[in-house]
Write an enzyme that holds these catalytic residues in place. Structure first.
Site, short mmCIF file in Angstrom:
data_model
loop_
_atom_site.label_atom_id
_atom_site.label_comp_id
_atom_site.label_asym_id
_atom_site.label_seq_id
_atom_site.Cartn_x
_atom_site.Cartn_y
_atom_site.Cartn_z
N LYS A 45 -10.86 -1.92 7.15
CA LYS A 45 -9.57 -1.70 7.82
C LYS A 45 -9.87 -1.27 9.26
O LYS A 45 -10.47 -0.20 9.45
CB LYS A 45 -8.81 -0.61 7.05
CG LYS A 45 -7.66 0.04 7.78
CD LYS A 45 -6.97 1.06 6.88
CE LYS A 45 -6.16 2.04 7.68
NZ LYS A 45 -5.23 2.83 6.87
N GLU A 61 0.86 -1.19 0.00
CA GLU A 61 0.00 0.00 0.00
C GLU A 61 0.90 1.24 0.00
O GLU A 61 1.70 1.42 0.91
CB GLU A 61 -0.89 -0.02 1.25
CG GLU A 61 -1.74 1.24 1.39
CD GLU A 61 -2.46 1.29 2.75
OE1 GLU A 61 -2.78 0.23 3.33
OE2 GLU A 61 -2.69 2.42 3.23
N ARG A 87 0.54 10.35 0.75
CA ARG A 87 0.95 11.45 1.63
C ARG A 87 2.16 12.21 1.11
O ARG A 87 2.58 13.19 1.72
CB ARG A 87 1.29 10.89 3.02
CG ARG A 87 0.08 10.42 3.76
CD ARG A 87 0.48 9.79 5.07
NE ARG A 87 -0.38 8.66 5.32
CZ ARG A 87 -0.17 7.78 6.27
NH1 ARG A 87 0.88 7.87 7.04
NH2 ARG A 87 -1.01 6.79 6.43
#
Ligand code: 3PG
Length: 213
Positions: free
Chosen positions: A133, A45, A49
């Site tokens: 999640k 993943e 950011r």
């Protein structure tokens, strides 16, 4: 609704560890992808950011086409669009918002939304999400919370992420409602910046060995 993200669930059966990556430099993408595959991992993943995030997804896919590469920290419709344009195999968000839900449209089937409570899990299920999640996993109750949620919500599966490390990943993975665990410990920002590729492969192998006992 049929179970979404079937490719990811299949890949997680072999290697249920999802490194959460914060990559500043595009040139690190290919060697990082190779290091993770070398360590036996099948899923990664890449968070959005950093300004390089989207290009890193594309470059990791190009370097290791068999690696499933998802986009993390997907917060807006624009994030969804640029992640999918880069070839992201799946999307991860820390939570869900009305705006993001509307923007997802049919791409809902690719999203693993963050939840921290039973009510959020029920809402996401009603919206069509079956793989969730638990975030931040260590703060949202960790292993005991997932055990407790399994009783009333046995139809839901989780990818707990946030505050998980080498010492406790195995205890999460021992739970029947956990498909994979995510975390940054496999390849920290420092590991990537210092190009510690061998260390990243070693930590990947160690995590898998601990996970698959
Ligand atoms: C994140 O948001 O960065 C992920 O949840 C990873 O969390 P961690 O750094 O605690 O593994």
């Amino acid at each position: 609704m049929t179970f979404p993200l079937s490719g990811l669930v299949e890949a997680a059966r072999a290697a249920p560890i999802v490194p959460v990556l914060v990559v500043d430099e595009l040139r690190h993408a290919a060697p990082l992808a190779r290091a993770l595959r070398e360590g036996g991992l099948t899923i990664a993943e890449v968070t959005l950011r950093t300004p390089a995030g989207v290009a890193v997804i594309e470059a990791m896919k190009a370097a290791e086409p068999d690696l499933l590469v998802g986009a993390g920290t997907v917060l807006t419709g624009a994030d969804v669009e640029r992640s999918l344009a880069a070839g992201a195999d799946f999307l991860v968000s820390p939570g869900m918002s009305p705006g993001l839900l509307a923007a997802l449209g049919d791409n809902r089937r690719l999203m693993i939304p963050g939840v921290a409570t039973a009510s959020e899990a029920m809402s996401r299920h009603e919206e069509g999400f079956d793989l969730l999640k638990l975030f931040p996993a260590s703060i949202a109750g960790g292993v005991p919370a997932l055990k407790a949620l399994a009783a009333p919500l046995p139809h839901l599966k989780f990818m707990p992420t946030g505050g998980i490390g080498a010492n406790d990943a195995g205890s999460y993975l021992a739970l029947p409602n956990v498909v994979a665990v995510g975390g940054s410990w496999i390849a920290t920002g420092e590991d990537v910046a210092h190009m510690n590729w061998a260390d990243i492969s070693r930590k990947s192998r160690e995590a898998l060995a601990a996970a698959l006992v």
